[in-house]
Motif scaffolding. Sequence first.
Motif, PDB file in Angstrom:
ATOM      1  N   LEU A  38       6.639  50.837  47.370  1.00 19.07           N
ATOM      2  CA  LEU A  38       7.767  49.978  47.012  1.00 19.07           C
ATOM      3  C   LEU A  38       7.336  48.789  46.157  1.00 19.07           C
ATOM      4  CD1 LEU A  38       9.714  49.905  50.394  1.00 19.07           C
ATOM      5  CD2 LEU A  38      10.312  51.150  48.322  1.00 19.07           C
ATOM      6  N   ILE A  39       6.171  48.240  46.430  1.00 17.44           N
ATOM      7  CA  ILE A  39       5.731  47.024  45.747  1.00 17.44           C
ATOM      8  C   ILE A  39       5.028  47.321  44.425  1.00 17.44           C
ATOM      9  CG2 ILE A  39       4.173  45.048  45.940  1.00 17.44           C
ATOM     10  CD1 ILE A  39       4.898  44.888  48.853  1.00 17.44           C
ATOM     11  N   LEU A  40       4.287  48.403  44.347  1.00 21.79           N
ATOM     12  CA  LEU A  40       3.511  48.714  43.152  1.00 21.79           C
ATOM     13  C   LEU A  40       4.355  48.773  41.871  1.00 21.79           C
ATOM     14  CD1 LEU A  40       0.655  49.258  42.179  1.00 21.79           C
ATOM     15  CD2 LEU A  40       1.075  51.688  42.560  1.00 21.79           C
ATOM     16  N   PRO A  41       5.514  49.415  41.856  1.00 17.19           N
ATOM     17  CA  PRO A  41       6.321  49.399  40.622  1.00 17.19           C
ATOM     18  C   PRO A  41       6.747  47.988  40.200  1.00 17.19           C
ATOM     19  CG  PRO A  41       7.100  51.114  42.079  1.00 17.19           C
ATOM     20  CD  PRO A  41       6.099  50.307  42.850  1.00 17.19           C
ATOM     21  N   LEU A  42       7.032  47.119  41.159  1.00 10.81           N
ATOM     22  CA  LEU A  42       7.405  45.744  40.824  1.00 10.81           C
ATOM     23  C   LEU A  42       6.230  44.970  40.237  1.00 10.81           C
ATOM     24  CD1 LEU A  42       9.669  44.770  43.843  1.00 10.81           C
ATOM     25  CD2 LEU A  42      10.358  45.246  41.492  1.00 10.81           C
ATOM     26  N   VAL A  43       5.053  45.195  40.766  1.00 12.90           N
ATOM     27  CA  VAL A  43       3.862  44.528  40.245  1.00 12.90           C
ATOM     28  C   VAL A  43       3.572  45.004  38.823  1.00 12.90           C
ATOM     29  CG1 VAL A  43       1.362  44.286  40.544  1.00 12.90           C
ATOM     30  CG2 VAL A  43       2.867  44.120  42.521  1.00 12.90           C
ATOM     31  N   ILE A  44       3.688  46.296  38.592  1.00 13.21           N
ATOM     32  CA  ILE A  44       3.467  46.836  37.249  1.00 13.21           C
ATOM     33  C   ILE A  44       4.506  46.297  36.276  1.00 13.21           C
ATOM     34  CG2 ILE A  44       3.505  48.969  35.884  1.00 13.21           C
ATOM     35  CD1 ILE A  44       2.255  50.360  38.346  1.00 13.21           C
ATOM     36  N   LEU A  45       5.769  46.258  36.683  1.00  9.48           N
ATOM     37  CA  LEU A  45       6.828  45.705  35.836  1.00  9.48           C
ATOM     38  C   LEU A  45       6.560  44.242  35.520  1.00  9.48           C
ATOM     39  CD1 LEU A  45       9.625  45.926  34.481  1.00  9.48           C
ATOM     40  CD2 LEU A  45      10.608  45.284  36.686  1.00  9.48           C
ATOM     41  N   GLN A  46       6.132  43.479  36.495  1.00  7.02           N
ATOM     42  CA  GLN A  46       5.830  42.067  36.295  1.00  7.02           C
ATOM     43  C   GLN A  46       4.699  41.889  35.285  1.00  7.02           C
ATOM     44  OE1 GLN A  46       4.878  39.943  39.853  1.00  7.02           O
ATOM     45  NE2 GLN A  46       4.243  38.114  38.758  1.00  7.02           N
ATOM     46  N   LEU A  47       3.637  42.658  35.421  1.00  7.77           N
ATOM     47  CA  LEU A  47       2.507  42.546  34.491  1.00  7.77           C
ATOM     48  C   LEU A  47       2.912  42.930  33.070  1.00  7.77           C
ATOM     49  CD1 LEU A  47      -0.377  43.954  36.700  1.00  7.77           C
ATOM     50  CD2 LEU A  47       0.026  41.573  36.052  1.00  7.77           C
ATOM     51  N   ILE A  48       3.707  43.977  32.943  1.00 10.51           N
ATOM     52  CA  ILE A  48       4.176  44.390  31.616  1.00 10.51           C
ATOM     53  C   ILE A  48       5.034  43.295  30.990  1.00 10.51           C
ATOM     54  CG2 ILE A  48       5.690  46.012  30.391  1.00 10.51           C
ATOM     55  CD1 ILE A  48       4.651  48.177  32.326  1.00 10.51           C
ATOM     56  N   LEU A  49       5.950  42.721  31.765  1.00  9.27           N
ATOM     57  CA  LEU A  49       6.802  41.651  31.240  1.00  9.27           C
ATOM     58  C   LEU A  49       5.983  40.435  30.832  1.00  9.27           C
ATOM     59  CD1 LEU A  49       9.943  41.694  33.553  1.00  9.27           C
ATOM     60  CD2 LEU A  49       9.884  42.050  31.091  1.00  9.27           C
ATOM     61  N   ILE A  50       4.994  40.074  31.621  1.00  9.50           N
ATOM     62  CA  ILE A  50       4.151  38.922  31.288  1.00  9.50           C
ATOM     63  C   ILE A  50       3.410  39.161  29.976  1.00  9.50           C
ATOM     64  CG2 ILE A  50       2.056  37.681  31.974  1.00  9.50           C
ATOM     65  CD1 ILE A  50       3.062  37.859  34.866  1.00  9.50           C
ATOM     66  N   VAL A  51       2.814  40.324  29.820  1.00 10.98           N
ATOM     67  CA  VAL A  51       2.061  40.628  28.605  1.00 10.98           C
ATOM     68  C   VAL A  51       2.981  40.633  27.387  1.00 10.98           C
ATOM     69  CG1 VAL A  51       0.754  42.428  27.411  1.00 10.98           C
ATOM     70  CG2 VAL A  51       0.206  41.842  29.780  1.00 10.98           C
ATOM     71  N   VAL A  52       4.129  41.282  27.496  1.00  9.42           N
ATOM     72  CA  VAL A  52       5.067  41.350  26.369  1.00  9.42           C
ATOM     73  C   VAL A  52       5.572  39.956  26.009  1.00  9.42           C
ATOM     74  CG1 VAL A  52       7.333  42.211  25.652  1.00  9.42           C
ATOM     75  CG2 VAL A  52       5.723  43.732  26.798  1.00  9.42           C
ATOM     76  N   ALA A  53       5.896  39.139  27.007  1.00  8.91           N
ATOM     77  CA  ALA A  53       6.389  37.784  26.737  1.00  8.91           C
ATOM     78  C   ALA A  53       5.313  36.920  26.090  1.00  8.91           C
ATOM     79  CB  ALA A  53       6.880  37.143  28.033  1.00  8.91           C
ATOM     80  N   LEU A  54       4.072  37.025  26.556  1.00  7.73           N
ATOM     81  CA  LEU A  54       2.994  36.229  25.959  1.00  7.73           C
ATOM     82  C   LEU A  54       2.690  36.671  24.533  1.00  7.73           C
ATOM     83  CD1 LEU A  54       0.552  35.862  28.973  1.00  7.73           C
ATOM     84  CD2 LEU A  54       1.974  34.077  27.945  1.00  7.73           C
ATOM     85  N   VAL A  55       2.735  37.968  24.275  1.00  4.45           N
ATOM     86  CA  VAL A  55       2.526  38.459  22.906  1.00  4.45           C
ATOM     87  C   VAL A  55       3.659  37.984  22.008  1.00  4.45           C
ATOM     88  CG1 VAL A  55       2.496  40.558  21.484  1.00  4.45           C
ATOM     89  CG2 VAL A  55       1.117  40.431  23.563  1.00  4.45           C
ATOM     90  N   ASP A  56       4.890  38.053  22.491  1.00  2.56           N
ATOM     91  CA  ASP A  56       6.033  37.580  21.706  1.00  2.56           C
ATOM     92  C   ASP A  56       5.928  36.077  21.455  1.00  2.56           C
ATOM     93  OD1 ASP A  56       8.836  38.204  20.619  1.00  2.56           O
ATOM     94  OD2 ASP A  56       9.170  36.470  21.923  1.00  2.56           O
ATOM     95  N   LEU A  57       5.534  35.329  22.458  1.00  8.82           N
ATOM     96  CA  LEU A  57       5.383  33.875  22.300  1.00  8.82           C
ATOM     97  C   LEU A  57       4.332  33.548  21.252  1.00  8.82           C
ATOM     98  CD1 LEU A  57       6.175  31.047  23.348  1.00  8.82           C
ATOM     99  CD2 LEU A  57       4.343  31.281  25.030  1.00  8.82           C
ATOM    100  N   ARG A  58       3.283  34.325  21.208  1.00  7.13           N
ATOM    101  CA  ARG A  58       2.222  34.105  20.219  1.00  7.13           C
ATOM    102  C   ARG A  58       2.723  34.374  18.808  1.00  7.13           C
ATOM    103  NH1 ARG A  58      -2.190  32.516  18.045  1.00  7.13           N
ATOM    104  NH2 ARG A  58      -3.849  33.943  17.534  1.00  7.13           N
ATOM    105  N   ARG A  59       3.616  35.342  18.658  1.00 10.73           N
ATOM    106  CA  ARG A  59       4.074  35.746  17.326  1.00 10.73           C
ATOM    107  C   ARG A  59       5.181  34.862  16.751  1.00 10.73           C
ATOM    108  NH1 ARG A  59       4.214  42.336  17.823  1.00 10.73           N
ATOM    109  NH2 ARG A  59       1.961  42.582  17.966  1.00 10.73           N
ATOM    110  N   VAL A  60       6.010  34.263  17.598  1.00  9.96           N
ATOM    111  CA  VAL A  60       7.129  33.484  17.070  1.00  9.96           C
ATOM    112  C   VAL A  60       6.653  32.112  16.612  1.00  9.96           C
ATOM    113  CG1 VAL A  60       8.858  34.656  18.467  1.00  9.96           C
ATOM    114  CG2 VAL A  60       7.810  32.581  19.328  1.00  9.96           C
ATOM    115  N   ASP A  61       7.358  31.571  15.620  1.00  8.04           N
ATOM    116  CA  ASP A  61       6.998  30.258  15.090  1.00  8.04           C
ATOM    117  C   ASP A  61       7.610  29.127  15.903  1.00  8.04           C
ATOM    118  OD1 ASP A  61       5.504  31.341  13.017  1.00  8.04           O
ATOM    119  OD2 ASP A  61       7.254  31.534  11.722  1.00  8.04           O
TER     120      ASP A  61
END
Length: 62
Positions: free
Chosen positions: A8-31
């Motif tokens: 039950l918890i593993l999918p939420l942890v994976i989703l959280q890590l994916i969201l964090i990585v995508v958000a940080l990459v997006d933050l790096r790219r935007v001006d």
Amino acid sequence: MDDLIIQLILPLVILQLILIVVALVDLRRVDETRGPKWVWILIIIFGNLAGPIIYFIVGRKG
């Protein structure tokens, strides 16, 4: 019982890590963001599952 909790918890942890990585990459790219980028980094990292979602809804400009 432990296997059920992990399943039950593993999918939420994976989703959280994916969201964090995508958000940080997006933050790096935007001006520009709504607020300082260092604040958004803290919100994304320490905001658990809600942090990256809040960034995508509120933090991005345009």
